[in-house]
Design a protein around this motif. Structure first.
Motif, mmCIF file in Angstrom:
data_model
loop_
_atom_site.group_PDB
_atom_site.id
_atom_site.type_symbol
_atom_site.label_atom_id
_atom_site.label_comp_id
_atom_site.label_asym_id
_atom_site.label_seq_id
_atom_site.Cartn_x
_atom_site.Cartn_y
_atom_site.Cartn_z
ATOM 1 N N PRO A 15 40.509 46.164 53.091
ATOM 2 C CA PRO A 15 40.761 47.317 53.965
ATOM 3 C C PRO A 15 41.822 48.286 53.439
ATOM 4 C CG PRO A 15 41.613 45.293 54.928
ATOM 5 C CD PRO A 15 40.851 44.902 53.715
ATOM 6 N N ASN A 16 42.666 47.846 52.500
ATOM 7 C CA ASN A 16 43.691 48.734 51.952
ATOM 8 C C ASN A 16 43.180 49.580 50.791
ATOM 9 O OD1 ASN A 16 45.602 47.758 53.752
ATOM 10 N ND2 ASN A 16 46.187 46.105 52.385
ATOM 11 N N MET A 17 41.940 49.357 50.380
ATOM 12 C CA MET A 17 41.355 50.102 49.264
ATOM 13 C C MET A 17 40.470 51.216 49.814
ATOM 14 S SD MET A 17 38.831 48.754 46.208
ATOM 15 C CE MET A 17 39.948 47.479 45.703
ATOM 16 N N ASP A 18 40.517 52.370 49.147
ATOM 17 C CA ASP A 18 39.623 53.454 49.537
ATOM 18 C C ASP A 18 38.605 53.701 48.423
ATOM 19 O OD1 ASP A 18 40.949 54.934 47.555
ATOM 20 O OD2 ASP A 18 42.153 56.059 48.983
ATOM 21 N N ASN A 19 37.710 54.637 48.654
ATOM 22 C CA ASN A 19 36.631 54.916 47.695
ATOM 23 C C ASN A 19 37.180 55.326 46.331
ATOM 24 O OD1 ASN A 19 34.832 54.431 49.720
ATOM 25 N ND2 ASN A 19 34.300 56.566 50.071
ATOM 26 N N TYR A 20 38.226 56.112 46.331
ATOM 27 C CA TYR A 20 38.815 56.593 45.088
ATOM 28 C C TYR A 20 39.364 55.427 44.267
ATOM 29 C CZ TYR A 20 41.908 59.078 41.900
ATOM 30 O OH TYR A 20 42.530 59.541 40.784
ATOM 31 N N GLN A 21 40.086 54.527 44.905
ATOM 32 C CA GLN A 21 40.646 53.379 44.205
ATOM 33 C C GLN A 21 39.544 52.475 43.660
ATOM 34 O OE1 GLN A 21 43.059 52.028 47.463
ATOM 35 N NE2 GLN A 21 44.920 52.921 46.592
ATOM 36 N N LEU A 22 38.490 52.309 44.433
ATOM 37 C CA LEU A 22 37.366 51.496 43.969
ATOM 38 C C LEU A 22 36.711 52.148 42.757
ATOM 39 C CD1 LEU A 22 35.437 49.129 44.173
ATOM 40 C CD2 LEU A 22 34.147 50.405 45.887
ATOM 41 N N ALA A 23 36.557 53.463 42.787
ATOM 42 C CA ALA A 23 35.962 54.167 41.653
ATOM 43 C C ALA A 23 36.816 53.993 40.395
ATOM 44 C CB ALA A 23 35.799 55.651 41.977
ATOM 45 N N LEU A 24 38.129 54.039 40.552
ATOM 46 C CA LEU A 24 39.022 53.828 39.408
ATOM 47 C C LEU A 24 38.896 52.406 38.860
ATOM 48 C CD1 LEU A 24 42.293 55.639 40.557
ATOM 49 C CD2 LEU A 24 40.669 56.380 38.818
ATOM 50 N N ALA A 25 38.804 51.430 39.759
ATOM 51 C CA ALA A 25 38.670 50.032 39.336
ATOM 52 C C ALA A 25 37.345 49.801 38.616
ATOM 53 C CB ALA A 25 38.792 49.112 40.550
ATOM 54 N N VAL A 26 36.279 50.380 39.141
ATOM 55 C CA VAL A 26 34.958 50.232 38.502
ATOM 56 C C VAL A 26 34.977 50.908 37.130
ATOM 57 C CG1 VAL A 26 32.535 50.932 38.641
ATOM 58 C CG2 VAL A 26 33.653 49.933 40.627
ATOM 59 N N ALA A 27 35.594 52.063 37.025
ATOM 60 C CA ALA A 27 35.661 52.767 35.743
ATOM 61 C C ALA A 27 36.446 51.966 34.709
ATOM 62 C CB ALA A 27 36.294 54.145 35.934
ATOM 63 N N LYS A 28 37.555 51.388 35.139
ATOM 64 C CA LYS A 28 38.368 50.592 34.205
ATOM 65 C C LYS A 28 37.612 49.365 33.731
ATOM 66 C CE LYS A 28 42.858 48.317 33.745
ATOM 67 N NZ LYS A 28 42.915 48.522 32.344
ATOM 68 N N ARG A 29 36.969 48.656 34.652
ATOM 69 C CA ARG A 29 36.217 47.463 34.267
ATOM 70 C C ARG A 29 35.009 47.853 33.413
ATOM 71 N NH1 ARG A 29 36.290 42.674 32.250
ATOM 72 N NH2 ARG A 29 34.489 41.423 32.831
ATOM 73 N N SER A 30 34.379 48.966 33.703
ATOM 74 C CA SER A 30 33.246 49.444 32.902
ATOM 75 C C SER A 30 33.676 49.690 31.461
ATOM 76 C CB SER A 30 32.666 50.736 33.478
ATOM 77 O OG SER A 30 32.118 50.515 34.739
ATOM 78 N N ASP A 31 34.840 50.325 31.305
ATOM 79 C CA ASP A 31 35.366 50.565 29.961
ATOM 80 C C ASP A 31 35.605 49.252 29.224
ATOM 81 O OD1 ASP A 31 35.310 53.315 30.148
ATOM 82 O OD2 ASP A 31 37.428 53.492 30.710
ATOM 83 N N GLU A 32 36.153 48.277 29.941
ATOM 84 C CA GLU A 32 36.385 46.974 29.317
ATOM 85 C C GLU A 32 35.075 46.350 28.860
ATOM 86 O OE1 GLU A 32 38.421 44.727 32.310
ATOM 87 O OE2 GLU A 32 40.315 45.786 32.014
ATOM 88 N N LEU A 33 34.051 46.413 29.709
ATOM 89 C CA LEU A 33 32.756 45.838 29.357
ATOM 90 C C LEU A 33 32.134 46.556 28.167
ATOM 91 C CD1 LEU A 33 31.359 45.285 32.947
ATOM 92 C CD2 LEU A 33 31.961 43.494 31.314
ATOM 93 N N LEU A 34 32.243 47.877 28.152
ATOM 94 C CA LEU A 34 31.680 48.649 27.052
ATOM 95 C C LEU A 34 32.425 48.431 25.736
ATOM 96 C CD1 LEU A 34 30.936 52.000 28.907
ATOM 97 C CD2 LEU A 34 29.259 50.358 28.028
ATOM 98 N N ASN A 35 33.680 48.008 25.847
ATOM 99 C CA ASN A 35 34.480 47.754 24.648
ATOM 100 C C ASN A 35 34.473 46.288 24.232
ATOM 101 O OD1 ASN A 35 35.309 50.403 24.074
ATOM 102 N ND2 ASN A 35 36.819 50.311 25.719
#
Length: 73
Positions: A15-35
């Motif tokens: 509940p303390n996370m918003d859409n923007y924070q989730l998008a940042l987390a997904v982007a960071k993890r995506s970069d890790e996976l792609l690397n």
């Protein structure tokens, strides 16, 4: 699950996370996976988009999202 359902699940579970924070987390993890990071799911990373895989990992609690601070307190 669809992306919308996964997003709703993550936001309901955190509940303390918003859409923007989730998008940042997904982007960071995506970069890790792609690397070259290995997936925490038993899914071939070449058969699915990195962002979808990252969202699935976060929704299942396999990747913890941390580092966000509420500055309004």
């Amino acid at each position: 699950m669809k992306v919308e359902e996964l997003t709703a699940k993550v936001l309901n579970d955190n509940p303390n996370m918003d859409n923007y924070q989730l998008a940042l987390a997904v982007a960071k993890r995506s970069d890790e996976l792609l690397n070259g990071a290995t997936s925490k799911l038993n899914i071939d990373p070449k058969s699915i988009k990195a962002a979808d895989l990252a969202l699935m990992e976060i929704a299942q609690g396999l990747v913890k999202v941390k580092g966000f601070v509420d500055l309004e307190k």
